[in-house]
Write an enzyme that holds these catalytic residues in place. Structure first.
Site, PDB file in Angstrom:
ATOM      1  N   GLY A   1      30.820  28.838  22.746  1.00 18.78           N
ATOM      2  CA  GLY A   1      30.197  27.514  22.765  1.00 18.78           C
ATOM      3  C   GLY A   1      30.968  26.514  21.914  1.00 18.78           C
ATOM      4  O   GLY A   1      31.471  25.521  22.416  1.00 18.78           O
TER       5      GLY A   1
ATOM      6  N   ILE B   1      25.815  33.262  22.180  1.00 20.10           N
ATOM      7  CA  ILE B   1      27.060  32.578  22.541  1.00 20.10           C
ATOM      8  C   ILE B   1      28.291  33.397  22.161  1.00 20.10           C
ATOM      9  O   ILE B   1      29.397  32.878  22.059  1.00 20.10           O
ATOM     10  CB  ILE B   1      27.146  31.148  21.941  1.00 20.10           C
ATOM     11  CG1 ILE B   1      27.144  31.188  20.414  1.00 20.10           C
ATOM     12  CG2 ILE B   1      26.023  30.287  22.459  1.00 20.10           C
ATOM     13  CD1 ILE B   1      27.422  29.812  19.783  1.00 20.10           C
ATOM     14  N   GLY B   2      28.073  34.676  21.954  1.00 22.68           N
ATOM     15  CA  GLY B   2      29.209  35.552  21.671  1.00 22.68           C
ATOM     16  C   GLY B   2      29.315  35.946  20.214  1.00 22.68           C
ATOM     17  O   GLY B   2      30.345  36.439  19.769  1.00 22.68           O
TER      18      GLY B   2
ATOM     19  N   LYS C   1      30.219  43.563  10.766  1.00 19.47           N
ATOM     20  CA  LYS C   1      31.238  43.449  11.807  1.00 19.47           C
ATOM     21  C   LYS C   1      31.209  42.056  12.465  1.00 19.47           C
ATOM     22  O   LYS C   1      32.231  41.387  12.570  1.00 19.47           O
ATOM     23  CB  LYS C   1      31.016  44.527  12.869  1.00 19.47           C
ATOM     24  CG  LYS C   1      32.099  44.547  13.938  1.00 19.47           C
ATOM     25  CD  LYS C   1      31.764  45.522  15.047  1.00 19.47           C
ATOM     26  CE  LYS C   1      32.230  46.933  14.678  1.00 19.47           C
ATOM     27  NZ  LYS C   1      32.066  47.871  15.813  1.00 19.47           N
TER      28      LYS C   1
ATOM     29  N   GLY D   1      24.683  30.521   7.495  1.00 18.99           N
ATOM     30  CA  GLY D   1      25.442  30.629   8.736  1.00 18.99           C
ATOM     31  C   GLY D   1      26.900  30.937   8.471  1.00 18.99           C
ATOM     32  O   GLY D   1      27.438  30.627   7.412  1.00 18.99           O
TER      33      GLY D   1
ATOM     34  N   GLU E   1      30.787  28.396  11.304  1.00 19.55           N
ATOM     35  CA  GLU E   1      31.686  27.261  11.123  1.00 19.55           C
ATOM     36  C   GLU E   1      32.534  27.302   9.853  1.00 19.55           C
ATOM     37  O   GLU E   1      33.642  26.788   9.826  1.00 19.55           O
ATOM     38  CB  GLU E   1      30.878  25.954  11.185  1.00 19.55           C
ATOM     39  CG  GLU E   1      30.377  25.691  12.595  1.00 19.55           C
ATOM     40  CD  GLU E   1      29.287  24.649  12.659  1.00 19.55           C
ATOM     41  OE1 GLU E   1      29.583  23.538  13.098  1.00 19.55           O
ATOM     42  OE2 GLU E   1      28.140  24.935  12.280  1.00 19.55           O
TER      43      GLU E   1
HETATM   44 MO1  MOS Z   1      28.319  23.752  16.556  1.00 26.47          MO
HETATM   45  S1  MOS Z   1      30.011  22.689  16.286  1.00 26.47           S
HETATM   46  O1  MOS Z   1      27.075  23.004  15.820  1.00 26.47           O
HETATM   47  O2  MOS Z   1      28.286  24.605  17.946  1.00 26.47           O
END
Ligand code: MOS
Length: 742
Positions: free
Chosen positions: A242, A469-470, A638, A706, A709
Site C-alpha cells: 500500500g 497490506i503485506g 519477524k 507502529g 514508516e
Molecule cells: Mo501511510 S504513508 O499512512 O500508508
C-alpha cells in the site's frame, strides 16, 4: 506456564496462501460475464475536451462500450473534506470523472473502454481521439516556488513553530551551516498495481479492491453512487503493498464501479503501471532550507527548517516535512515553516512517512555537515543535543531511547573503526564512507472495532475489517489474542479485509496494529470475565472461590485450580461467548487531543550506512546497513524486522534512484514505468541488520508503536552522509546519482 506468542518471530498466517498462489487479489476474482476496462488519459495539462472521437475504438472486436463525459452515467461530485465525515477523508482528487469536459492534469482519465478482454480494452483505449482546447497550466515546481503560501496547520499537525529568535541566534552562532536541499516527486510502485473488480446486482454493489481503507472506501462509494452503505460490500483480504497509495480513492476505483453500472456487467479494471503513475498521487517534491547554529562545543543555539512542497489544484495533502525537527534536537531557538504551491498536476498523497522521510533527509544531512564544521563526531553532536523534553513545548516524551539506539548501533556497525577524514577509507578502487542519521516517526492510533468469539470447541475467532497490506497485520492480532486468552496460536483465526466485519482502522500512519490491538485486548478481557462469571455460577467448577485467574493452557487457572474454556462453556450449555470492543470517531478524536496535550509519542532509531563510491565513475553502492529502533514493544520479531527492512530498502531507493520526471512543458510524467523509474532490486541491497530495543511505550496499547514508516526516515541522510564521508562531497539534491559526484 503457556508460552507467550507476543515477541516471537511467528510466520505469517497468510504466508502459505500467498507463496503458493492461492491468495486471490482484487484483479483475480472470476465472474461469469466479466468485462475488462482500460483508461484513456488526457495528453494536455489543462483545458477542455472539445470533441472526443470513439468510433475507431468502438469498432474494435470485443469492445462493449466507450464511456466519456458525453455518455457516462453521473456520479455525485466529491463533497468537501471534513474530519467528521470519513467518506471525505479518502478523496484522491476533487474531479468528478466523466461528468465534466475539464482536464486538470496531464494523465487525467477522460474515457473508459469496456471490452470482453483486457487486450481489446487497452488496444481500443489507444484509439480514442479527444481534441482539446488548451488552457494555460502551471506545472513547474521550481519556477513556482517564490509564489508559495504558508500551509495551514492544525492542532494535530502544526505547520509552523516559533521558539525564541532563530535567525538572530544563527547570525550570532560561533559555528553554523545554512543549506538548501531538494527532493524530487516520487510515484507509487507497490508490487500489486491498483485494481478493482466491481459487480452490481440491482442497487447492491460488491467491490474487490486493493485498498488501505475498506470502511472509508465503502462510505465514499455510497456517497458517490447514491446508495446506502449497507448495500455495498468491499472485499480486500489481500493487498500487494500500500505505502499510502491505496489509502485514498483514485480514478480507477470509481471508474470501474461506474463502468459496471453503465454496462450492467461485472467489470475488472487493473491499472497498468503507467496508469498508476498517471492517476494515483505520489510524493511531493520539496525544496528545503536547514540552518543550524552552534557553540563551538556543539550545543545548538538555532535550528531553522523551512520547506516548500506542492499539492494539486484539484486535491492533495500537506506533508509534514519539518515535523521531525520539532522533536529531535534541543535548541533555545527554533523556527519551522511549511509552505505550499498548487500546480496543475496530479495531486500528491501519502507515501511512506509523508514529510518525515524527505524532511529527515534535509535535517539529518545538515546535522552531519555541522559535525564536519565542528570537527566533531556526528553521533557525539547528536547526543549533546538530545532533549529531555520535547524541544518546542516542553511536553514529555512517552518514552524515548534514541541514545540507547545509537550506542547499540555504533557497536553493531563498528562505528569506532571509522576514520573521520573524508576519502581516507578505501577498498581498491572504491572509496568507503560511513554515515549515520536519526529516524523518527510519530505514533498514531485510529478508532477500531473488534469482536472476539470463544467457541466451546476451544476455537477463537477475531473479527476486524482491517487491511492486510503485506505487513502480517492479522498474524500480530492472532498472537495478541492467543496470549490474552491463553490459547494456542493454532486455535485462533483472524478474519480481516471485508466490510461486513466490525469497522477497522485504515492501514495508515503506521497505526493499524496498535489500533486493532487496543480492541482485541479489551474484547479478550471481557471474554475472560464472562468465562469466569459462567464458571462461578456452577457449584462443580474448580474455579469456585477464585478471583483473578490467569489465562493459560486454553482456560483459566489459579495455581493448580482451574479449567479449560471448553469445560466452562460445555457445562454451562453454551456454544460460544462473544465480546465486542471499539470506539467511535468522536470519542477517538477527544482521546487523541487529550493524549497529544500530554505526550509526544514516536518511534525513533539510528540508521548506520556504509557506502562504496567508485572513484572514477561515481557509482554508489550501499555495502552495509545497521538500523537500531525504539518502536515500543515488538509483537512479531519477524514481521517487525521485515517492515523496518522494507522501509530502509525504500529509503535507499529514495536516496539513490527514485525520481518521477515531469516534462516541464506539458506536465506529463515521462518515466511512468519500472524500466525508467528505478526502485532498488535485490542486487542493490546488502544484508540489513535490524535490531529493536523492545521497550514498551507506556502510553500505547500493549506498549507497541507502529513500525511501517519509521524505517524509511533518516535513510536518505545516512546514505548522503556516508557519501560525504567517502568523497568529501555534500550532495543536497536527491537522488544521489553518479553525475552529482563527478
Ligand atoms: Mo501511510 S504513508 O499512512 O500508508
Amino acid at each position: 506456564m503457556s508460552e507467550k506468542y507476543v515477541g516471537r518471530p511467528v510466520d505469517r498466517l497468510d504466508g502459505l496462501a500467498k507463496t503458493t498462489g492461492q491468495a486471490r487479489f482484487a484483479a483475480e476474482h472470476p465472474y461469469p460475464d466479466l468485462a475488462h476496462a482500460a483508461l484513456v488519459h488526457a495528453t494536455v495539462p489543462r483545458g477542455r475536451i472539445t470533441a472526443i472521437d470513439t468510433e475507431a475504438a468502438r469498432a474494435v472486436k470485443g469492445v462493449i462500450d466507450v464511456l466519456t463525459h458525453e455518455n457516462a452515467p453521473a456520479m455525485k461530485p466529491p463533497p468537501s473534506q471534513s474530519l467528521l465525515n470519513p467518506s471525505t477523508l479518502v478523496i484522491g482528487t476533487s474531479v468528478n470523472y466523466l461528468a465534466t469536459d475539464e482536464v486538470h492534469w496531464n494523465g487525467q482519465p477522460v474515457a473508459v473502454v469496456v471490452a470482453e478482454s483486457p487486450e481489446a480494452a487497452r488496444h481500443a483505449a489507444g484509439l480514442v481521439r479527444p481534441t482539446y482546447e488548451e488552457l494555460p497550466a502551471v506545472v513547474d515546481f521550481a519556477a513556482e516556488e517564490p509564489n508559495a503560501t504558508p500551509q495551514k496547520g492544525s492542532a494535530i499537525m502544526p505547520a509552523a513553530t516559533n521558539k525564541g529568535n532563530a535567525e538572530a541566534a544563527l547570525d550570532a552562532a560561533a559555528v553554523s551551516v545554512d543549506l538548501r536541499f531538494t527532493t524530487p516527486p516520487h510515484s507509487h510502485n507497490a508490487i500489486e498495481p491498483h485494481a478493482t473488480t466491481a459487480v452490481w446486482d440491482g442497487d447492491r454493489l460488491t467491490v474487490h479492491e486493493s485498498t488501505q481503507s475498506i470502511a472509508w472506501l465503502r462510505s465514499h462509494l455510497a456517497q458517490r453512487f447514491g446508495v446506502p452503505q449497507r448495500n455495498i460490500r468491499v472485499l480486500s483480504p489481500y493487498v500487494g503493498g500500500g505505502f499510502g497509495g491505496k489509502g485514498s480513492v483514485w480514478a480507477g476505483t470509481l471508474l470501474a464501479v461506474l463502468a459496471a453500472r453503465a454496462t450492467k456487467r461485472p467489470v475488472r479494471l487493473a491499472l497498468t503501471r503507467a496508469a498508476v503513475h498517471h492517476t494515483v498521487g505520489g510524493r511531493t517534491p520539496t525544496t528545503q532550507r536547514v540552518a543550524l547554529g552552534a557553540e563551538s562545543d556543539g550545543r545548538l543555539l538555532a535550528l531553522i527548517h523551512t520547506s516548500v512542497a506542492r499539492t494539486g489544484r484539484v486535491g492533495g495533502m500537506p506533508e509534514q516535512v519539518t515535523s521531525a525537527s520539532r522533536h529531535l534536537y534541543d535548541s533555545p531557538n527554533i523556527r519551522l515553516r511549511q509552505s505550499l504551491v498548487r500546480l496543475d498536476l496530479l495531486p500528491n498523497t501519502s507515501m511512506r512517512a509523508p514529510g518525515e522521510s524527505i524532511g529527515t533527509f534535509a535535517l539529518e544531512s545538515a546535522v552531519d555537515e555541522l559535525a564536519c564544521e565542528l570537527g566533531m563526531d556526528p553521533i557525539e553532536l547528536r547526543m549533546r543535543n538530545e532533549p529531555a523534553r520535547n524541544p518546542v513545548d516542553g511536553k514529555r516524551f512517552a518514552n524515548r531511547m534514541l541514545r540507547e539506539a545509537y550506542e547499540l548501533g555504533a557497536e553493531r556497525f563498528g562505528w569506532r573503526e571509522r576514520d573521520p577524514r573524508p576519502g581516507s577509507m578505501t577498498d581498491g578502487r572504491w572509496l568507503v564512507g560511513m554515515g549515520v542519521a536519526s529516524a523518527y516517526h510519530p505514533s498514531f492510533q485510529l478508532p477500531a472495532n473488534v469482536t472476539v468469539r470463544l467457541g466451546a470447541d476451544g476455537g477463537v475467532v477475531v473479527r476486524c475489517a482491517l487491511q492486510e497490506i503485506g505487513v502480517g497485520a492479522a498474524t500480530a492480532q492472532a498472537q495478541i489474542a492467543a496470549d490474552e486468552l491463553g490459547v494456542p496460536l493454532e486455535s485462533v483465526r483472524v478474519e480481516v479485509g471485508d466490510s461486513e466485519l466490525p469497522e477497522g482502522p485504515m492501514a495508515g500512519g503506521s497505526g493499524q496494529t496498535a489500533s486493532a490491538a487496543a480492541g482485541v485486548v479489551e474484547a479478550c478481557r471481557k471474554l475472560r470475565r464472562s468465562a469466569l462469571g459462567l464458571a462461578l455460577k456452577s457449584p462443580d467448577s474448580p474455579l469456585r472461590g477464585v478471583t483473578s485467574p490467569e489465562a493459560r493452557d486454553g482456560g483459566l487457572y489459579q495455581g493448580s485450580r482451574g479449567e479449560t474454556y471448553a469445560a466452562i462453556l460445555t457445562r454451562a450449555g453454551r456454544d460460544h461467548l462473544e465480546a465486542a470492543a471499539g470506539m467511535g470517531m468522536l470519542r477517538f478524536l477527544a482521546k487523541t487531543v487529550r493524549d497529544q496535550r500530554r505526550w509526544v509519542k514516536a518511534a525513533c532509531g539510528a540508521q548506520f550506512c556504509e557506502v562504496r563510491v567508485d572513484r572514477d565513475t561515481g557509482e554508489v553502492r550501499v555495502s552495509r546497513w545497521v538500523g537500531v529502533f525504539d518502536v515500543g514493544r515488538v509483537i512479531n520479531a519477524k514481521t517487525v524486522a521485515s517492515q523496518l527492512r522494507g522501509g530502509i530498502v525504500m529509503g535507499i531507493g529514495m536516496a539513490l534512484s527514485e525520481e518521477t520526471l515531469i516534462d516541464q512543458r506539458t506536465g506529463r510524467v515521462v518515466n511512468a514505468s519500472l524500466a525508467e523509474y528505478h526502485v532498488p532490486v535485490h542486487a542493490d541491497i546488502p544484508r540489513i541488520d535490524v535490531h529493536c530495543l523492545d521497550e514498551p511505550d507506556p502510553t500505547m496499547p500493549l506498549g507497541l508503536r507502529g513500525v511501517g514508516e519509521v524505517g524509511i526516515t533518516g535513510v536518505g541522510a545516512a546514505v548522503a552522509n556516508a557519501v560525504r564521508h567517502a568523497t568529501g562531497k555534500r550532495v543536497r539534491d536527491l537522488p544521489i546519482t553518479l553525475d552529482k559526484l563527478l
